[in-house]
Design a protein around this motif. Sequence first.
Motif, PDB file in Angstrom:
ATOM      1  N   GLY A   1       0.837  -1.189   0.000  1.00 58.99           N
ATOM      2  CA  GLY A   1       0.000   0.000   0.000  1.00 58.99           C
ATOM      3  C   GLY A   1       0.875   1.243   0.000  1.00 58.99           C
ATOM      4  O   GLY A   1       2.090   1.186  -0.245  1.00 58.99           O
ATOM      5  N   SER A   2       0.252   2.403   0.282  1.00 59.38           N
ATOM      6  CA  SER A   2       1.019   3.644   0.334  1.00 59.38           C
ATOM      7  C   SER A   2       1.990   3.621   1.508  1.00 59.38           C
ATOM      8  O   SER A   2       1.657   3.123   2.577  1.00 59.38           O
ATOM      9  N   VAL A   3       3.174   4.154   1.288  1.00 69.07           N
ATOM     10  CA  VAL A   3       4.187   4.220   2.344  1.00 69.07           C
ATOM     11  C   VAL A   3       4.757   5.627   2.403  1.00 69.07           C
ATOM     12  O   VAL A   3       4.715   6.379   1.421  1.00 69.07           O
ATOM     13  N   SER A   4       5.285   5.990   3.545  1.00 68.03           N
ATOM     14  CA  SER A   4       5.953   7.287   3.701  1.00 68.03           C
ATOM     15  C   SER A   4       7.296   7.259   2.981  1.00 68.03           C
ATOM     16  O   SER A   4       7.804   6.193   2.603  1.00 68.03           O
ATOM     17  N   GLN A   5       7.891   8.426   2.789  1.00 68.23           N
ATOM     18  CA  GLN A   5       9.229   8.495   2.200  1.00 68.23           C
ATOM     19  C   GLN A   5      10.240   7.728   3.042  1.00 68.23           C
ATOM     20  O   GLN A   5      11.126   7.061   2.516  1.00 68.23           O
ATOM     21  N   GLU A   6      10.101   7.819   4.367  1.00 68.03           N
ATOM     22  CA  GLU A   6      11.030   7.119   5.253  1.00 68.03           C
ATOM     23  C   GLU A   6      10.921   5.606   5.078  1.00 68.03           C
ATOM     24  O   GLU A   6      11.937   4.903   5.000  1.00 68.03           O
ATOM     25  N   GLU A   7       9.683   5.104   4.975  1.00 69.25           N
ATOM     26  CA  GLU A   7       9.518   3.666   4.800  1.00 69.25           C
ATOM     27  C   GLU A   7       9.933   3.229   3.404  1.00 69.25           C
ATOM     28  O   GLU A   7      10.502   2.147   3.227  1.00 69.25           O
ATOM     29  N   LEU A   8       9.676   4.066   2.397  1.00 65.49           N
ATOM     30  CA  LEU A   8      10.124   3.742   1.049  1.00 65.49           C
ATOM     31  C   LEU A   8      11.644   3.625   1.008  1.00 65.49           C
ATOM     32  O   LEU A   8      12.184   2.729   0.347  1.00 65.49           O
ATOM     33  N   ALA A   9      12.329   4.514   1.708  1.00 65.09           N
ATOM     34  CA  ALA A   9      13.794   4.451   1.742  1.00 65.09           C
ATOM     35  C   ALA A   9      14.275   3.136   2.345  1.00 65.09           C
ATOM     36  O   ALA A   9      15.234   2.522   1.864  1.00 65.09           O
ATOM     37  N   ARG A  10      13.607   2.652   3.401  1.00 65.01           N
ATOM     38  CA  ARG A  10      13.975   1.372   4.005  1.00 65.01           C
ATOM     39  C   ARG A  10      13.666   0.205   3.067  1.00 65.01           C
ATOM     40  O   ARG A  10      14.449  -0.748   2.961  1.00 65.01           O
TER      41      ARG A  10
END
Length: 376
Positions: free
Chosen positions: A258-267
């Motif tokens: 689903g949608s993720v934050s920039q921080e989670e996308l980076a991980r």
Amino acid sequence: LDLTVYYLAEEETEVSLAENVRIRTVPPAFGTNRIPFLRNGAGDTDLAGYNPSLAKYLPEHDVLHATSSFAFAKTAQLIAQRHSQPLVSSIHTDVSKFAEVYAGEVLEKLVGQGVLSRWLIEAIHVPEISARNLARARDRILRASDRILVSNEHDQRHVLDFMPPSKVSLLRRGVDKILFSPAKRDRAWLERTYGVPVDMPVALFAGRVDESKRVLTVARAARLLSEGGHRLHVVVAGEGSAKDQLEAILGKHLTLTGSVSQEELARLMASADLFVFPSESETVGNVVIEARASGLPVVLTTVATTARLLSSPGVDGLLAADRSPDAYAATMAPLVDDPELRRRIGRNARHGIETSWPDWSDVVAEDLLPVWRAAF
């Protein structure tokens, strides 16, 4: 610089990011969420030619900058003309390709996937007509602009047909090299959070989960690899209408975040093993830059503008020979099977970002501010 960025949302809000930077959201005047067959899993838009909620704010600004072809941009154009404000426009999407994809989806929702929809698509060419209409709407806004920012040679050639070269300039894409970094790699976190097996190579896709980004090509290529005996798990980050189709193709070999934050996308990017992005509708491809900054080998297509993000194909990323799932599977296979090849190409990609790619602060100072000042 005092910056206000406007987004579409269900209600008006304001979020302050700094003393001089804020986000305002305003509701649509006539949103696609009101029309069941126009709803889209990746988000809605405003079909109105004028958004009064936005219009009441715009006169307070010195320069207006439009980034789309829809209600916000049309409203900015009208307000700029009414109040003699400078209007800057930038191109971020191949609107024709988006229109073709979404027009086809809308027709199938309306009349099904039978003879009538095929006739409307193949004989009447409704998607192509929609694409031309949206391109004309975009060009009307571009022609009314005082300055235009482009990100590739194709768009530059197009706008130079009606805009003097002195009013056209380059808008690069920056990247946060600290946020998107191989140092964020954590496969234990990936297993703990999403249940992705630690011992499986992971291919990541991030973006709209629909055919505007050609996400099903990733699934079909991965299916071919699995059927050929290659061990691979696919993680798809984003929202869109193709989730059910992805699950039908990949089953247990798929994780939808689903949608993720920039921080989670980076991980996610740092913890994956390769990034596959078949989209051909990008003007640049921010997620490709972020994946490269994260130390991932990327698999792109030779026919997309994202291919130019590789300085040396085969060394800092790979290009599929064509847009077919078979070509993608053949290109992905060596990366799936060879951890050292993945690491080497990923290191080269990160090195290219570190040595030759701008930060966002560079983009603001060198690409945006001079244009805004010149327009003002």
